[in-house]
Design a protein around this motif. Structure first.
Motif, short mmCIF file in Angstrom:
data_model
loop_
_atom_site.label_atom_id
_atom_site.label_comp_id
_atom_site.label_asym_id
_atom_site.label_seq_id
_atom_site.Cartn_x
_atom_site.Cartn_y
_atom_site.Cartn_z
N THR A 13 0.84 -1.21 0.00
CA THR A 13 0.00 0.00 0.00
C THR A 13 0.87 1.25 0.00
OG1 THR A 13 -1.74 -1.18 1.21
CG2 THR A 13 -1.85 1.22 1.20
N ALA A 17 0.95 4.17 -2.91
CA ALA A 17 0.86 5.60 -2.62
C ALA A 17 2.07 6.34 -3.20
CB ALA A 17 0.78 5.82 -1.11
N SER A 20 1.63 6.64 -6.97
CA SER A 20 0.66 7.66 -7.34
C SER A 20 1.26 9.05 -7.35
CB SER A 20 -0.53 7.60 -6.38
OG SER A 20 -1.41 8.68 -6.62
N CYS A 180 -2.97 9.46 -3.46
CA CYS A 180 -1.98 9.12 -2.43
C CYS A 180 -2.60 9.22 -1.04
CB CYS A 180 -0.78 10.04 -2.55
SG CYS A 180 0.46 9.86 -1.24
N LEU A 183 -4.94 6.28 -0.40
CA LEU A 183 -4.23 5.04 -0.14
C LEU A 183 -3.61 5.04 1.26
CD1 LEU A 183 -2.52 4.62 -3.62
CD2 LEU A 183 -4.22 3.08 -2.63
N ARG A 186 -5.87 4.12 4.10
CA ARG A 186 -6.25 2.70 4.21
C ARG A 186 -5.24 1.90 5.03
NH1 ARG A 186 -7.14 0.67 -1.78
NH2 ARG A 186 -7.54 -1.25 -0.62
#
Length: 415
Positions: A13, A17, A20, A180, A183, A186
């Motif tokens: 993850t 990010a 991105s 970003c 993400l 999360r």
């Protein structure tokens, strides 16, 4: 392919990010100068002044923002700073004068500096200590992949050379930071560390860590060397074709994307980090010597020499990156990773701010001798980091596993 992908979970993850916002950054780096001159209408000198002031502000504010990440929680801080970066980029779409440009640039640099520190604190809270350098290697590979994609998008805007194309690229950049932020939100939360009443910025009083950061800043002069020093050398002092500048940048980006994770495997602690950095310094001396030989050769002879030097440069870069990541994290006290990483990250800003003036004076002003002096500076800084690292580890002997770091450094010495 599995070696290029980080493990599923928080590491992946974090990499998404990174991917991105690096796409947005790549597009920004390629188009920003022409956007601010052709669309906004600012003079190049004003753009340079504004960006220098902005990054100076960002380097100062990065440390307290990193501290906020430690005390308030790095995930929420990182999300807010990603949103602030998106807002700063979006504001570039409407600025038409120097003062609004300066304000937007200061917000952009501040948010970027703080985001880097908060993201490092977030990684430290989510990734086991022994896996951090490998995780950072994955993030660096992802960064380069995103920059390449973003640069391609920026190239399309440059080819179109229209106001709408530039605006579209900046809109993509702002959108990339919104993604970003989504993400990062999360990721699992990392508990904040309570701050003792009256506590001050400890990193500014940590002389060993300050010394490590200063020496690492010298080694980071390789960054403006690739983006400015080498391009100017190629165009001003060699007969190599100008397209070689782009080709060497692509070589560097692709090599880091493919091999950074592999280069970081041997770095597992302070001693191996210091060893990797010493090897990097020796490679940088050799790199500078090779680049110095490119002057006065035939066009294709210069191309061959410069390509060989660029291979050495990227090898040195990957070793220095892996070693510096390990030092920056392992020497930061538990609970102050954001604060310490905020300070460690100022080295990048200082190198990018002061490096161009220094490199142009050495390389264009002194020619081959300038290259050799620069290589000697890299070598000296890389070898000085060994004893300075042992000094820093010794001051942490009572902090948990610091004693093992001392023993490890003492055992390896300066081999």
């Amino acid at each position: 392919m599995s070696t290029l992908l980080p493990p599923a979970g928080p590491q992946r993850t974090l990499a998404l990010a990174q991917l991105s916002n690096s796409v947005g950054d790549g597009a920004y780096y390629v188009t920003s100068a022409l956007y601010f001159t052709h669309v906004v209408g600012l003079a190049p000198a004003r753009i340079g002044l504004g960006l220098t002031l902005a990054w100076a502000v960002g380097s100062v504010v990065g440390v307290p923002l990193g501290r906020i990440a430690d005390r308030r929680g790095p995930r929420g801080t990182a999300v807010l700073l990603a949103l602030a970066t998106a807002a700063a980029v979006a504001s570039f779409l409407v600025v038409r004068d120097f003062v609004p440009f300066l304000a937007a640039a200061c917000l952009y640099a501040t948010a970027q500096s703080g985001l880097a520190a908060a993201r490092q604190a977030l990684l430290a809270g989510l990734v086991a200590k022994e896996e951090r350098t490998r995780a950072l290697a994955h993030l660096q590979s992802t960064l380069n992949a995103g920059l390449a994609v973003g640069a391609a998008l920026g190239g399309l805007a440059l080819s179109a050379a229209t106001r709408s194309a530039y605006l579209a690229v900046f809109a993509i950049d702002a959108l990339s930071f919104l993604i970003c932020a989504l993400l990062l939100s999360r990721l699992p939360a990392v508990a904040p560390v309570p701050l003792a009443r009256g506590a001050k910025l400890e990193v500014l009083r940590d002389r060993p860590y300050v010394a490590v950061t200063l020496l690492n800043t010298v080694l980071l002069l390789r960054m403006p060397l690739l983006s400015l020093g080498l391009p100017l050398w190629i165009t001003e002092r060699t007969d190599a074709p100008e397209w070689l500048v782009s080709a060497l940048f692509m070589l560097n980006t692709g090599a880091v994307m493919l091999f950074q994770v592999r280069a970081a495997r041997s770095v597992t602690g302070l001693a191996t980090a210091a060893r990797a950095i010493r090897r990097s310094g020796a490679l940088m001396l050799l790199t500078c010597g090779v680049f110095a030989l490119s002057a006065g050769r035939s066009p294709w002879g210069a191309v061959a020499v410069l390509a060989g030097g660029s291979v050495l440069l990227v090898a040195a870069e990957m070793l220095q990156s892996a070693g510096s990541w390990q030092l920056g994290f392992d020497l930061a006290p538990v609970g102050r990773v954001g604060e310490y990483q905020g300070f460690f990250g100022t080295g990048t800003t200082v190198a990018r701010t002061l490096g161009p003036l220094m490199l142009t004076g050495l390389l264009l002003g002194m020619g081959a001798m300038g290259w050799l002096l620069l290589g000697g500076l890299f070598l000296a800084a890389s070898y000085a980091l060994g004893p300075v690292t042992r000094w820093a580890a010794g001051t942490r002997g009572a902090e948990g596993d610091g004693a093992s770091s001392v023993a490890e450094c003492a055992a390896v010495g300066d081999r």
